[in-house]
Design an enzyme around this catalytic site. Sequence first.
Site, PDB file in Angstrom:
ATOM      1  N   LYS A   3       0.830  -1.197   0.000  1.00 22.22           N
ATOM      2  CA  LYS A   3       0.000   0.000   0.000  1.00 22.22           C
ATOM      3  C   LYS A   3       0.871   1.256   0.000  1.00 22.22           C
ATOM      4  O   LYS A   3       0.633   2.198  -0.778  1.00 22.22           O
ATOM      5  CB  LYS A   3      -0.919  -0.020   1.230  1.00 22.22           C
ATOM      6  CG  LYS A   3      -1.958   1.086   1.219  1.00 22.22           C
ATOM      7  CD  LYS A   3      -2.696   1.179   2.552  1.00 22.22           C
ATOM      8  CE  LYS A   3      -3.566  -0.028   2.841  1.00 22.22           C
ATOM      9  NZ  LYS A   3      -4.824  -0.021   2.077  1.00 22.22           N
TER      10      LYS A   3
ATOM     11  N   GLY B 168      -7.700  -7.841   5.501  1.00 18.30           N
ATOM     12  CA  GLY B 168      -8.490  -8.042   6.722  1.00 18.30           C
ATOM     13  C   GLY B 168      -7.733  -8.685   7.865  1.00 18.30           C
ATOM     14  O   GLY B 168      -8.293  -8.905   8.939  1.00 18.30           O
TER      15      GLY B 168
ATOM     16  N   MET C 225      -4.886  -7.558   9.378  1.00 19.19           N
ATOM     17  CA  MET C 225      -4.297  -6.662  10.380  1.00 19.19           C
ATOM     18  C   MET C 225      -5.209  -5.455  10.574  1.00 19.19           C
ATOM     19  O   MET C 225      -6.230  -5.327   9.934  1.00 19.19           O
ATOM     20  CB  MET C 225      -2.892  -6.284   9.952  1.00 19.19           C
ATOM     21  CG  MET C 225      -1.964  -7.510  10.057  1.00 19.19           C
ATOM     22  SD  MET C 225      -0.246  -7.111   9.845  1.00 19.19           S
ATOM     23  CE  MET C 225      -0.290  -6.258   8.309  1.00 19.19           C
TER      24      MET C 225
ATOM     25  N   ARG D 250      -7.477   1.358  -9.303  1.00 20.50           N
ATOM     26  CA  ARG D 250      -7.128  -0.050  -9.566  1.00 20.50           C
ATOM     27  C   ARG D 250      -7.643  -0.396 -10.955  1.00 20.50           C
ATOM     28  O   ARG D 250      -8.465   0.350 -11.522  1.00 20.50           O
ATOM     29  CB  ARG D 250      -7.755  -0.980  -8.529  1.00 20.50           C
ATOM     30  CG  ARG D 250      -9.243  -0.811  -8.446  1.00 20.50           C
ATOM     31  CD  ARG D 250      -9.838  -1.624  -7.311  1.00 20.50           C
ATOM     32  NE  ARG D 250     -11.258  -1.299  -7.192  1.00 20.50           N
ATOM     33  CZ  ARG D 250     -12.024  -1.618  -6.164  1.00 20.50           C
ATOM     34  NH1 ARG D 250     -11.508  -2.275  -5.143  1.00 20.50           N
ATOM     35  NH2 ARG D 250     -13.290  -1.305  -6.155  1.00 20.50           N
TER      36      ARG D 250
ATOM     37  N   HIS E 110     -22.913 -36.544 -22.054  1.00 19.60           N
ATOM     38  CA  HIS E 110     -23.302 -36.567 -23.464  1.00 19.60           C
ATOM     39  C   HIS E 110     -23.897 -35.235 -23.887  1.00 19.60           C
ATOM     40  O   HIS E 110     -23.497 -34.630 -24.888  1.00 19.60           O
ATOM     41  CB  HIS E 110     -24.308 -37.700 -23.700  1.00 19.60           C
ATOM     42  CG  HIS E 110     -24.798 -37.773 -25.107  1.00 19.60           C
ATOM     43  ND1 HIS E 110     -25.950 -37.150 -25.527  1.00 19.60           N
ATOM     44  CD2 HIS E 110     -24.270 -38.344 -26.200  1.00 19.60           C
ATOM     45  CE1 HIS E 110     -26.116 -37.364 -26.817  1.00 19.60           C
ATOM     46  NE2 HIS E 110     -25.110 -38.087 -27.256  1.00 19.60           N
TER      47      HIS E 110
ATOM     48  N   ARG F 159     -16.361 -36.885 -36.744  1.00 18.90           N
ATOM     49  CA  ARG F 159     -16.906 -38.144 -36.214  1.00 18.90           C
ATOM     50  C   ARG F 159     -17.941 -38.676 -37.185  1.00 18.90           C
ATOM     51  O   ARG F 159     -19.048 -38.143 -37.267  1.00 18.90           O
ATOM     52  CB  ARG F 159     -17.556 -37.902 -34.843  1.00 18.90           C
ATOM     53  CG  ARG F 159     -16.560 -37.726 -33.717  1.00 18.90           C
ATOM     54  CD  ARG F 159     -17.227 -37.129 -32.504  1.00 18.90           C
ATOM     55  NE  ARG F 159     -17.539 -35.751 -32.783  1.00 18.90           N
ATOM     56  CZ  ARG F 159     -17.331 -34.733 -31.951  1.00 18.90           C
ATOM     57  NH1 ARG F 159     -16.844 -34.958 -30.759  1.00 18.90           N
ATOM     58  NH2 ARG F 159     -17.632 -33.500 -32.275  1.00 18.90           N
TER      59      ARG F 159
ATOM     60  N   ARG G 154     -12.496 -39.639 -38.609  1.00 19.29           N
ATOM     61  CA  ARG G 154     -12.348 -40.833 -37.761  1.00 19.29           C
ATOM     62  C   ARG G 154     -13.313 -41.912 -38.223  1.00 19.29           C
ATOM     63  O   ARG G 154     -14.487 -41.634 -38.455  1.00 19.29           O
ATOM     64  CB  ARG G 154     -12.631 -40.473 -36.310  1.00 19.29           C
ATOM     65  CG  ARG G 154     -12.461 -41.642 -35.362  1.00 19.29           C
ATOM     66  CD  ARG G 154     -12.655 -41.229 -33.935  1.00 19.29           C
ATOM     67  NE  ARG G 154     -14.043 -40.932 -33.648  1.00 19.29           N
ATOM     68  CZ  ARG G 154     -14.471 -40.492 -32.459  1.00 19.29           C
ATOM     69  NH1 ARG G 154     -13.606 -40.297 -31.473  1.00 19.29           N
ATOM     70  NH2 ARG G 154     -15.738 -40.254 -32.261  1.00 19.29           N
TER      71      ARG G 154
ATOM     72  N   GLU H 205      -5.675 -42.796 -27.371  1.00 15.32           N
ATOM     73  CA  GLU H 205      -6.703 -42.591 -26.344  1.00 15.32           C
ATOM     74  C   GLU H 205      -6.757 -43.755 -25.369  1.00 15.32           C
ATOM     75  O   GLU H 205      -7.437 -43.699 -24.354  1.00 15.32           O
ATOM     76  CB  GLU H 205      -8.071 -42.372 -26.987  1.00 15.32           C
ATOM     77  CG  GLU H 205      -8.465 -43.426 -27.995  1.00 15.32           C
ATOM     78  CD  GLU H 205      -9.746 -43.072 -28.767  1.00 15.32           C
ATOM     79  OE1 GLU H 205     -10.541 -42.268 -28.273  1.00 15.32           O
ATOM     80  OE2 GLU H 205      -9.944 -43.632 -29.866  1.00 15.32           O
TER      81      GLU H 205
ATOM     82  N   SER I 269      -3.436 -38.295 -32.856  1.00 11.72           N
ATOM     83  CA  SER I 269      -4.325 -37.287 -32.302  1.00 11.72           C
ATOM     84  C   SER I 269      -4.779 -37.801 -30.944  1.00 11.72           C
ATOM     85  O   SER I 269      -5.379 -38.867 -30.848  1.00 11.72           O
ATOM     86  CB  SER I 269      -5.517 -37.065 -33.232  1.00 11.72           C
ATOM     87  OG  SER I 269      -6.335 -36.058 -32.703  1.00 11.72           O
TER      88      SER I 269
ATOM     89  N   GLY J 214      -6.930 -38.476 -28.038  1.00 13.60           N
ATOM     90  CA  GLY J 214      -8.343 -38.454 -27.647  1.00 13.60           C
ATOM     91  C   GLY J 214      -8.339 -38.328 -26.134  1.00 13.60           C
ATOM     92  O   GLY J 214      -8.384 -39.315 -25.413  1.00 13.60           O
ATOM     93  N   THR J 215      -8.249 -37.103 -25.671  1.00 12.28           N
ATOM     94  CA  THR J 215      -8.005 -36.913 -24.238  1.00 12.28           C
ATOM     95  C   THR J 215      -9.203 -37.256 -23.372  1.00 12.28           C
ATOM     96  O   THR J 215      -9.040 -37.513 -22.192  1.00 12.28           O
ATOM     97  CB  THR J 215      -7.550 -35.461 -23.970  1.00 12.28           C
ATOM     98  OG1 THR J 215      -8.468 -34.583 -24.610  1.00 12.28           O
ATOM     99  CG2 THR J 215      -6.166 -35.231 -24.526  1.00 12.28           C
ATOM    100  N   ASN J 216     -10.403 -37.281 -23.950  1.00 11.26           N
ATOM    101  CA  ASN J 216     -11.557 -37.707 -23.138  1.00 11.26           C
ATOM    102  C   ASN J 216     -11.361 -39.157 -22.702  1.00 11.26           C
ATOM    103  O   ASN J 216     -11.378 -39.470 -21.524  1.00 11.26           O
ATOM    104  CB  ASN J 216     -12.863 -37.650 -23.934  1.00 11.26           C
ATOM    105  CG  ASN J 216     -13.180 -36.262 -24.428  1.00 11.26           C
ATOM    106  OD1 ASN J 216     -12.462 -35.319 -24.129  1.00 11.26           O
ATOM    107  ND2 ASN J 216     -14.244 -36.138 -25.192  1.00 11.26           N
ATOM    108  N   ASP J 217     -11.191 -40.028 -23.696  1.00 11.61           N
ATOM    109  CA  ASP J 217     -11.048 -41.440 -23.363  1.00 11.61           C
ATOM    110  C   ASP J 217      -9.747 -41.700 -22.620  1.00 11.61           C
ATOM    111  O   ASP J 217      -9.704 -42.517 -21.701  1.00 11.61           O
ATOM    112  CB  ASP J 217     -11.122 -42.294 -24.634  1.00 11.61           C
ATOM    113  CG  ASP J 217     -12.570 -42.551 -25.032  1.00 11.61           C
ATOM    114  OD1 ASP J 217     -13.462 -42.021 -24.352  1.00 11.61           O
ATOM    115  OD2 ASP J 217     -12.807 -43.279 -26.004  1.00 11.61           O
TER     116      ASP J 217
ATOM    117  N   TYR K 162      -0.962 -29.164 -33.135  1.00 11.34           N
ATOM    118  CA  TYR K 162      -2.233 -28.452 -33.148  1.00 11.34           C
ATOM    119  C   TYR K 162      -3.168 -28.972 -32.067  1.00 11.34           C
ATOM    120  O   TYR K 162      -2.951 -30.041 -31.496  1.00 11.34           O
ATOM    121  CB  TYR K 162      -2.914 -28.567 -34.519  1.00 11.34           C
ATOM    122  CG  TYR K 162      -3.392 -29.970 -34.845  1.00 11.34           C
ATOM    123  CD1 TYR K 162      -4.659 -30.396 -34.437  1.00 11.34           C
ATOM    124  CD2 TYR K 162      -2.590 -30.868 -35.534  1.00 11.34           C
ATOM    125  CE1 TYR K 162      -5.093 -31.683 -34.714  1.00 11.34           C
ATOM    126  CE2 TYR K 162      -3.010 -32.144 -35.822  1.00 11.34           C
ATOM    127  CZ  TYR K 162      -4.263 -32.554 -35.412  1.00 11.34           C
ATOM    128  OH  TYR K 162      -4.691 -33.830 -35.673  1.00 11.34           O
TER     129      TYR K 162
END
Lengths: 900, 900
Positions: A39, A118, A120, A353, A469, A575, A631, A766, A785, A787-790, A872
Site C-alpha cells: 500500500k 483483513g 491486520m 485499480r 453426453h 466423427r 475418424r 486414447e 491425435s 483423444g483426451t476424453n477417453d 495443433y
Amino acid sequence: MGRAKKTVKKTSKKAQLFYFFGDSKTEGNGQMKDLLGGKGANLAEMSRIGIPVPPGFTISTLVFRQFYENGMKLNREVDQQMENYLKKVEKSMKAGFGDPQNPLLVSVRSGAKFSMPGMMDTILNIGLNDKTVQGLIDKSKNSRFAYDCYRRLLQMFGNVVMGIDKALFEHIIQKKKDAKKIKLDTSLSIDDLKDMIEKFKKLIKEKAGEEFPQNPLKQLQLARDAVFRSWNSPRAITYRRQYRISSDLGTAVNIQAMVFGNLGDHSLTGVGFTRNPSTGEKHLYGEYLTNAQGEDVVAGIRTPKPIDELKKAMPEVYKQLLKVTEKLEKHYRDLQDFEFTVQERKLYMLQTRSGKRTAQAAVKIAVDMVKEKLISTEEALKRISPEQINQLLHPRIDPKAQLNVIAKGLPASPGAARGKVVFKSEDATRLSEAGEKVILVRQETNPDDIAGMIASQGILTARGGMTSHAAVVARGMGKPCIVGCESIRVNEEKKQFFVGGVMVRERENITLNGSTGEVILGTAPLIEPELSGEFAEFMRWSDKVRKLGVRANADTPADAMKAIKFGAEGIGLCRTEHMFFAKERLPIVQEMILARTREEREAILEDLLPFQKSDFKAIFEIMRGLPVTIRTLDPPLHEFLPKKEELLLEIATLKANPEETEKLKAKELLLQRVEELAEFNPMLGHRGCRLGITFPEITKMQAKAIFDAACEIARGGKPVIPEVMIPLVGKVEELKNQKEIVIKQAEESMKKYKVKIKYHVGTMIEVPRAALTADEIATEAEFFSFGTNDLTQMTFGFSRDDSGKFLNYYIEHGILPEDPFVSIDEKGVGQLIEMAFKKGRAMRKDLKVGICGEHGGDPDSIVFSHKVGLDYVSCSPYRVPVARLAAAQAVVGKGTTVTE
Amino acid sequence: MGRAKKTVKKTSKKAQLFYFFGDSKTEGNGQMKDLLGGKGANLAEMSRIGIPVPPGFTISTLVFRQFYENGMKLNREVDQQMENYLKKVEKSMKAGFGDPQNPLLVSVRSGAKFSMPGMMDTILNIGLNDKTVQGLIDKSKNSRFAYDCYRRLLQMFGNVVMGIDKALFEHIIQKKKDAKKIKLDTSLSIDDLKDMIEKFKKLIKEKAGEEFPQNPLKQLQLARDAVFRSWNSPRAITYRRQYRISSDLGTAVNIQAMVFGNLGDHSLTGVGFTRNPSTGEKHLYGEYLTNAQGEDVVAGIRTPKPIDELKKAMPEVYKQLLKVTEKLEKHYRDLQDFEFTVQERKLYMLQTRSGKRTAQAAVKIAVDMVKEKLISTEEALKRISPEQINQLLHPRIDPKAQLNVIAKGLPASPGAARGKVVFKSEDATRLSEAGEKVILVRQETNPDDIAGMIASQGILTARGGMTSHAAVVARGMGKPCIVGCESIRVNEEKKQFFVGGVMVRERENITLNGSTGEVILGTAPLIEPELSGEFAEFMRWSDKVRKLGVRANADTPADAMKAIKFGAEGIGLCRTEHMFFAKERLPIVQEMILARTREEREAILEDLLPFQKSDFKAIFEIMRGLPVTIRTLDPPLHEFLPKKEELLLEIATLKANPEETEKLKAKELLLQRVEELAEFNPMLGHRGCRLGITFPEITKMQAKAIFDAACEIARGGKPVIPEVMIPLVGKVEELKNQKEIVIKQAEESMKKYKVKIKYHVGTMIEVPRAALTADEIATEAEFFSFGTNDLTQMTFGFSRDDSGKFLNYYIEHGILPEDPFVSIDEKGVGQLIEMAFKKGRAMRKDLKVGICGEHGGDPDSIVFSHKVGLDYVSCSPYRVPVARLAAAQAVVGKGTTVTE
C-alpha cells in the site's frame, strides 16, 4: 518482482525510517514494497507521478524491525522523526493535528509487502478528541457526522489499541437502539451519539484501567504500535502460514490525512472509470454526489449525478480529474476504476485499480490501447482471458434485465437460449419443424436425442457433468446447455418438470443462461454478439503470435462452415458416426447391424455409402484444401439401436394386437440383437477399431466414401487433404490391419478417378497402452491425435458418464484440484501424452501430433499442448477463437484479467 | 548350443564327408549337429555310448554343399567313398546290398540341424529289386510282407525320386481294391501285390520315361540326391521362412540298415518306457510282439505281451534291453520312450526319446532321479511344468474311463466335478443342504450366484471368458469350472439345457472336466490327487530356490486354511466384499445401501461389524502371524442389490396382490435406489476407494473390524500382521484420505485393547494413473499390490466382461499373441508395472511390492514379476503350488517338459 528487488537493494543503503508522500515531496516509489509495503509503495508511486492523494507518510519496515528488536517499543528519536513527518502532513493539508479549530485527522493502516486482506488492523479518525470534534463540527457543519466519527474512533481504538472486546461496544449501541426502538445506526440522534461517546469512554476506563488518550500524538503512537503488534496476531500468523508468506517481512504502517467530501457544497465524492467498462468506449465514466461521503454513493439513498455534470458544476475540478485519470491510465496502462473526493474544491484520489469490464469492453480497450501505443500487441493478448472470448461468441442475456431464476445447474455450454420446453426428442423435432423455438429438457440425453438436440435452441438436463453426453454434444453444436441441474425433477412421461414449488409444463417458455447455469422462467431479453472489427483485429494478433495450430471438431458441412467462420485451420476430428444418426440413415444403419452375414452387411453398407460420400464431399469443398481428419466408426453398435426398455414396451403393445405379427417379429428380432450387443462396460467394449477389425466391411465402406469423395473434388481441380484416423488403437497391429484396408481403398479410388491425392493415415492415442507403445504405433501412424476424453477416462479409471457420483465430492474435498475432463491432468494423463509424443517423434520425425478431445478447447490444456510441443489442438467450432487466443497466450504468457 | 558350436569348430578341421555309426566304429557324436544334422548326431551319440542301433552312416552337410556347388551332382570319388561306407554296413549286418540270398535293405532319410518334420523326403527299403525280394521272402518266410515292402519302395521311389504324382499310385491301388471289393490294404492277396508291382513299374516307365532302377546302388544314389534336392522344395522353403531357419544350413542324409522283427520266432518288435509313465515307478514298462513289425504293435490286431514276459522268452535279450535302456536313461537323464526290434535274436534300438508322462509320474521321476543322483534338484525343478503341478491338485477323471462328452467349453478352473444339474443359485443351495452334490449351470454368473457357487461342486456357463465372473470366482474357490461353453443353450426358466440333440434337465447327472473343458453326461469315475511325499519334497526344493514370495488370495477362513495347506506365505488379497454376500449378511448390506443419511448408515454398519470382525479373527488365527492383506470394499454398491429386471417382475406381481402394499413399497424403494445406482460403465464408476471416500463410515467400520480382530488375537499373545489395502487409488490424496481413517481406527483399537500391533497401509496399483504417479503414491503407501486384472482392463481399454466379442478374433488373427488377462502384456501393462515399481522404490526403499491380480498364478507372469524384482505374487490357494514352482523356474529356467 526481479526489478523490485534490485531497486530495493540500490535504495537500501540510504533506507529511511519514514517516507513522505503527497505533493511534490514524495520520497518513495512503487518499487519499494520491501520497505514500504504494498500500500505504501502504491501511495508513493501515485504521488510521485503527480496524482493528488491525501498526503501522509509511511513508517517503513525498518521501524517495524526496531520495534520488535527493542522489546515492542520505539526510541524517543523515532517518535521525534515521526512528529516531523506529521508536520509535513499538517503543512500539506493546511490543518493542525490536535488543532481545535482546524483539526487534521489521520488514518493508521498496516501495509505489508504481500496483501493480507483483513488480517491486520486499521484505525480511522485519529486526532479526534473532545476538543477537535468541535472543530470538525465547524468545518463540516454536520454535528451528527462529527460525533459519529468520534464514536467510531473510540470504538476502533478501544478494541484495537486497548484490547477491549468489540462485543461490549456493540452491546452499548444495541441497548441504545432497543431503548429508542430503532433498527438502524443512522436513526440515532446527535444526543444519542453524544451519550454513547460518554458510555464508550467509561467502558474504556473501566476495562483498560486508563482513560482514552485525549492527546492526538499519544493516539497516533499507540495506534502505530498496535498495528505493529497485529503482525503477530494469531489470525495473521495463520494466514501467512497458509499463503507461505515469511514472518520476517514485517509490515509498514501508513499514516494518511483523512479527507472529507461532506464539508459543504464545494466538497463531493465520486467513483469512475477511465473508459466505459461496458462498451470500452474511451470517455470518462462515473458519478458523484456533492457534500457526501463515499458510503453515501454506495448506499444509494441519494441519486448520484453523472460525472459529465461535474464539468459544469466545477469545471476546474473536472479538468483536473480528467488530467489525473488520464495520467493514471497512462501510468498503469489499463482501464482504471477510481474513487475520489473533493474537499473544499481540492481533488484527492483515494484509490485506483484496474477496472472490471465486460468481455466486449476488454477487447475494445485492449485494441484501442495498442493503437494509442499505450501497450504492445503482446500485452493486449495477455489482457483478455480465453473465457472472455468465449462470451463474445454467443448471444447473451441482457445484463440489465430482471430475471426469474428458478434453478441453477452446471454451465456446460455458454450462451443464452430461449424457447418452449419440450421433453422428447420427437417433440423437439416436430415443434421446431412447425417453426417453434424449443428447449429440450431431459433427465439426461443419449445418442437417440441428437435429432432433438439439433432441433432445439438449448438443452437442460437434470443429470450429468460438464462432459456428459448432453454437454459434449451441445458444445460441439455451439448450443447453450445446462447439465446436472439437480434441483429440477423431470417427468418425461407427464411432460413437466418441478423445481422448488414451480411446475413447468410442456410449451412453457424458459431461458437458459449457458454461461452461468441459470434456468430462467419466461423469455429473457438477449443481446446479439458483435464479432466486430476490434475482435477480428485482436484475433489476427493471436494468430501471428501462436505456434500451435487450431483445428475444429466438425461432423457435418454445417459444422465445417462454422469452423471456417471461426478461423479453424482444418478439421481435427470428423466423427463419422454422427452422420449415422440422421433420420433417413438410422434405419439403414440398424439394418446393417441386424445383418447376419458379411455379404448381407456389405450389401446394406452400399446403401449407406452415398450418404457418407456426399457429406464428405461437402466438407472437403468447404475446407478448401485444409486438412480434414476423419475418424472411422467409433461407438459400440448398440448405440444405434433402440433401448431395451423401449423395445419391451413396444413388444408388449404389439402383442396385444393380433394384426401386427409381422411388426412384432421384427421388434423381437431387434430385441434379441439388442440383448446380444448389450455390454457391461460399453466404454471398454466392442467399439473403435475393434469394430473395424471384426467388421472390415464397415471400414472399407467408410474409406470408399472418403476417397471417392476426395477424388471427385480433386478431379474438379480443387485441393483436398483427407486424413483417415483409426480410433481406440492399443496395439500397432490394430492400426496395421485398418491401415491396409484404407490404403487399398485409397488406391482403388484414385485408380478409378484417375487422380492422385495426398492423404494420411493415423490414429487416435486414447488408450493408455497406445501411449505406452507409441514408438511401435508410430511405425504405422503418420499422425497421432490424442483423444483426451477417453485417455482421461482410462488413465483415471473414471467413466465420464458415471463420475458425477464422486467427482464433485473429490473436487470439493480437495482430492482433485479440478475436473480432469475439463483441464488435462498434467501429472498423469499429461505424462502419457508427453511420453507418447516423445516416443512417436523419436520413431518418425515428421509425425504430426494434435489433440482432438474436449481438452482441445480448454485454455490450460492448450498451454500444456504448446509446452509439450504438439502441432495443433482441435476443438468445437465455437471454441476455435478461444483456442487461438489461448495458444497465443501460451507464447506471450497469461495476464491478470479483470472481468465483469 | 554354445557348447555344440564350439565342438563343431574343433572338429570342423578334420570334417569328413561320411560318418559311420553302429557297432564300436562310430565316428560322430551328439554334438555334431551342424555336420550330421539332428537325427545323424543322435544316431551317432547312441552308437557311441554302445546302444545297438541298426548300423549306417550319415552323409554330412559337406557333401550337401558339394552337391549344390557341383550343379546338383556328386563326383565319382564321393560315390566311391559312399560305397566304402556301405560296405561297413554290410559287414556289420552280415548281409549284402543287392545280395539275392541275404539282401541288406537300407532307409534313406533327411536330417537337418533343426527338425523340419514332414518337410523333406524319406525312402525305405532301398536295395529291393526283382531278385532281392526273393531273398527277403526266404528270410522272412512271408511273401506278403516282402512284396508289400517292394510295392512300397516302388511307390515312394517313383514319387520322390522319379517325380511321379502320388495320386497315380493310389489310383492303381484303389482300382485293385474296387475290383476285389475290399476296403483295407491288408486284405490284398499276394497275387494282388505282385500284380500291383508290375503295374507300378509300368507306370514309372510310362511317366518317367525310364525303368525303375534294379541296381540297388543306383537306387541309393538317386534316393540320396532326391533328398538333397528336397531341401529346396517349396514346402521346405516356406517352412524355413516361417521358423527362421537359415537356408544355408543344408541337410545331411542318413543311410541306415533296415531291420525286421518279423523274420520268425527269434524276431520281435516292441515299445517301452524306462519307468512307468503313469505312476513314475522305476521298472521297465512296455510290450512286444514276436515275429512282428512295429506297425503290428500299434495296429492292435494281435495283443502284445507285457515286456516282463520277455524275461522268460528271451532272457538274454531282456537282460540286454534292460542294460541298454538303463544306459539310455542315464545318458539322457530322463525317462525314455523307446522302440526296439529283435531281428533273429539281435537287439536293435530304433528310437529313443523323452517319454510323455502324467503329472504324477513327472514329479515322482524327477524326485527319484535326484535321489539317484542322475539330475540335480535344479534340473528336477525345470522338468515339471507349473501346469502339471496344477493337475496334481485336483481330483481327476480316470483317464481309462469311457466318457460321453457332450460339449466342450473353456477350461476355466481345473479339476473334475460331478453332480446333479441345477440352474438357479437357490436350487443349488437347497439341494446341497439336502445332501446332494450339484453342478450349477448358468448362462453366466454374477455376484448373486456366490451362494450357489459355494454350494456347487462345479460351475458351467454358456457365456464368459477365462476371466469372467464365474471363472475368477471358481478358481478362487478351487472349484472346477467351464465357461464360454457356447454350444449349450441354457433355459434357466424351464430348468434345462440343450446341446446337439441332447436335452439335460434339472437333477440329471453331469461331470465337468475343468482341465480340458469337457462336459460329460453322467457320473465319470474320478481319481483323488495324491500330494505325496515326492510332491512335498519337490515343492520344498522350489521354495529353497525361488526369490519371489508366494501368497494366496483368500476371502474366508476356509480359503485361508487352503492357503496354508498349499504353502502360501501370507494372504495377498482378502476381498472383504465376498464376506458381504453371505445369506445372513446381504440383507444388512442392502439396508445400509438404502440408508438415506450418514447416521442411519453408521447404525446399520454397526450390525455388519461383528460378522466382518469374526471372519478377520478366524483368518488371522489360521494365518499364525503371516501377513494378511485386507482390501477395503471394492465393488460398486449396485452389485449388492437385486437386478432391475427382477425387481420389475416382483413389483408387477406384488401390484396384483392388494394385501402386499407394505412389501410393494419396500420393493419400489429398492427399485428407485437400483436405478439411482445404475451406471453406464460400472467398471469405471463409483467403486473402490471412491466408495470409501464418499462413505467414510464404510472404511471406518471395516478398519474397526480389522483392528479389533487383530488386537484380540494379539492380546491372546499370538502374532498378527494386518495389512490394509486401499483399492482403485489413482491419486495420492485418495490414499491419504483413506489411510487417515485406517490409522485413526488402528490407534483407537490398540488403545481400547491395550496392545501394540505391527500393521501396514498400502494400496492396489490398478489404475494407470497410479502407476504413472507411483512416486507420489509411495509417499503414503507402505506397500503396492498390482491389481493386474483392472490394470489390464484400463491399459488396454478392454472390459473383461465384454471383450469376448473381439478378443478371440484378435488372438485368432494375430492381432494379439495371447489373452492379456491370462498372461501379463509385458510391453504395455508390464511397462506400467516396471515404471511403478521403480518410481515407488525410488521414493521408499522398503516398499513391499506384489501382484494380486489373476496373473499372480500365471507362470509367465510370475517369471515377469521375478524379472522386475517384485517381492511376491498372490494367487488363488489352488494356484499357490503352481506359483511356487513357477517362481523357482524364474530362477533356474524352464525346461522342456513332456506331458501326457
